[in-house]
Design an enzyme around this catalytic site. Structure first.
Site, mmCIF file in Angstrom:
data_model
loop_
_atom_site.group_PDB
_atom_site.id
_atom_site.type_symbol
_atom_site.label_atom_id
_atom_site.label_comp_id
_atom_site.label_asym_id
_atom_site.label_seq_id
_atom_site.Cartn_x
_atom_site.Cartn_y
_atom_site.Cartn_z
ATOM 1 N N ASN A 184 -2.073 1.168 -8.714
ATOM 2 C CA ASN A 184 -1.111 1.799 -7.564
ATOM 3 C C ASN A 184 0.068 1.081 -7.553
ATOM 4 O OD1 ASN A 184 0.241 2.976 -5.519
ATOM 5 N ND2 ASN A 184 -1.436 2.710 -3.940
ATOM 6 N N LYS A 222 2.667 1.937 -6.242
ATOM 7 C CA LYS A 222 3.294 2.025 -4.607
ATOM 8 C C LYS A 222 4.761 2.037 -5.028
ATOM 9 C CE LYS A 222 -0.488 -0.380 -2.512
ATOM 10 N NZ LYS A 222 -0.929 -1.295 -1.544
ATOM 11 N N HIS A 225 -4.523 7.405 0.703
ATOM 12 C CA HIS A 225 -4.189 5.826 0.662
ATOM 13 C C HIS A 225 -4.112 5.499 2.139
ATOM 14 C CE1 HIS A 225 -2.630 1.965 0.374
ATOM 15 N NE2 HIS A 225 -3.028 1.920 -1.011
ATOM 16 N N GLU A 237 -2.253 3.653 3.468
ATOM 17 C CA GLU A 237 -0.443 3.493 3.927
ATOM 18 C C GLU A 237 -0.030 5.070 4.195
ATOM 19 O OE1 GLU A 237 0.667 1.587 0.263
ATOM 20 O OE2 GLU A 237 -0.595 -0.230 1.218
ATOM 21 N N GLU A 292 -11.078 1.086 0.026
ATOM 22 C CA GLU A 292 -9.937 -0.243 0.328
ATOM 23 C C GLU A 292 -10.209 -0.274 1.910
ATOM 24 O OE1 GLU A 292 -6.839 0.230 -3.146
ATOM 25 O OE2 GLU A 292 -6.339 1.431 -1.389
ATOM 26 N N GLY A 328 -3.140 -5.895 0.272
ATOM 27 C CA GLY A 328 -1.962 -7.054 0.305
ATOM 28 C C GLY A 328 -1.878 -8.276 0.940
ATOM 29 N N SER A 383 -6.390 -6.627 -2.474
ATOM 30 C CA SER A 383 -6.392 -8.093 -3.027
ATOM 31 C C SER A 383 -7.346 -8.252 -4.151
ATOM 32 C CB SER A 383 -6.495 -9.267 -1.861
ATOM 33 O OG SER A 383 -5.613 -8.964 -1.115
HETATM 34 P P1 13P Z 1 -3.491 -4.786 -3.202
HETATM 35 O O1 13P Z 1 -4.252 -4.903 -4.527
HETATM 36 O O2 13P Z 1 -2.009 -5.344 -3.372
HETATM 37 O O3 13P Z 1 -4.201 -5.497 -2.107
HETATM 38 O O4 13P Z 1 -3.335 -3.092 -2.878
HETATM 39 C C1 13P Z 1 -4.498 -2.404 -2.839
HETATM 40 C C2 13P Z 1 -4.105 -1.051 -2.720
HETATM 41 O O5 13P Z 1 -3.753 -0.825 -1.861
HETATM 42 C C3 13P Z 1 -4.403 -0.197 -3.967
HETATM 43 O O6 13P Z 1 -4.210 1.060 -3.494
#
Ligand code: 13P
Length: 253
Positions: free
Chosen positions: A9, A11, A98, A100, A170, A176, A216
């Site tokens: 992803n 983003k 997601h 976010e 997740e 992140g 992560s």
């Molecule tokens: P990270 O791997 O940067 O922690 O992000 C995970 C994520 O949100 C994938 O959709």
């Protein structure tokens, strides 16, 4: 046999030029190095999809995914992207729910149920994300919180449709942050999710669903995570922006 999947992803990162070069690197390394039974999915921003689709071409170990779509099929929804538009550029998967999008764009479980339906009816595969905040985990409510996300967004589906879904767990506190869920924490949640699915659809369906871990995940911790019985792969953020790291995660089975 469940599918082994590692999805990236991206983003809101990379210009088109940067995205094209990242996708080209990944496609080249994957062709040389990835085992046949693993699928990698690239989920770049919308404006990259057409170009990345051409770079992927007919490579069979890589597929294309979008990070979102609208729940309507067409019409006056300024700034939005429909499932038919995604299909027209070769998209096969759509990330939905997601954290976010839930947090910054107010996407609720009920709203996501509509998007899941739209995506499935278009013949695309939802990668449905779920996961709890640290606060919820500290209150020991993480299992009930995450299973409720599944119940309210997915359990309206027939067994046949449910089997088409990919799930990604997740934990928000791991996204992140550099803090990965331990393999025990991730396995425990994945097992719980599978049992929850079995309770509704039966164990054959539950055993056939790929459940990915995200948060992560990197080339160092992927092997331990993917070795867990109920973890079928990963949804990768930061490490998906580096071709070497992303493919190394794909080689972590
Ligand atoms: P990270 O791997 O940067 O922690 O992000 C995970 C994520 O949100 C994938 O959709």
């Amino acid at each position: 046999m469940r599918n082994k999947i590692v999805a990236g992803n991206w983003k809101m990162n990379n210009t088109l030029e940067e995205g094209v070069s990242l996708a080209s690197e990944i496609v080249n390394i994957v062709a040389d190095e990835l085992k046949d039974d693993v699928k990698m999915i690239l989920c770049p921003p919308f404006i990259h999809l057409n170009s990345v689709s051409k770079i992927i071409g007919d490579a069979d170990k890589i597929a294309l995914g979008a990070q979102n779509c609208n729940d309507n099929l067409k019409g006056a929804f300024t700034g939005e992207i429909s499932v038919d538009m995604l299909k027209s550029v070769g998209v096969g998967y759509v990330i939905l729910g997601h954290s976010e999008r839930r947090e910054y764009f107010g996407e609720s479980n009920a709203f996501l149920a509509k998007k899941v339906k739209t995506v499935l009816e278009a013949g695309l595969t939802p990668i449905f994300c779920c996961g709890e905040t640290l606060e919820i985990r500290e209150k020991d409510e993480h299992f009930s919180f995450v299973t409720k996300q599944l119940t309210e967004s997915l359990f309206h589906l027939s067994a046949a449709d449910f089997q088409k879904i990919v799930i990604a767990y997740e934990p928000i506190w791991a996204i992140g942050t550099g803090v990965t869920a331990s393999k025990e924490q991730a396995q425990e949640m994945h097992k719980n999710l599978r049992e929850h699915i079995a309770g509704k659809y039966g164990s054959d369906v539950a055993d056939s669903i790929s459940i990915l871990y995200g948060g992560s995940c990197n080339p160092k911790n992927a092997k331990d995570l993917f070795a867990q019985k109920d973890i079928d792969g990963g949804l990768i953020g930061g490490a998906a922006l580096k071709s070497r790291d992303f493919v190394d995660i794909g080689k972590s089975y």
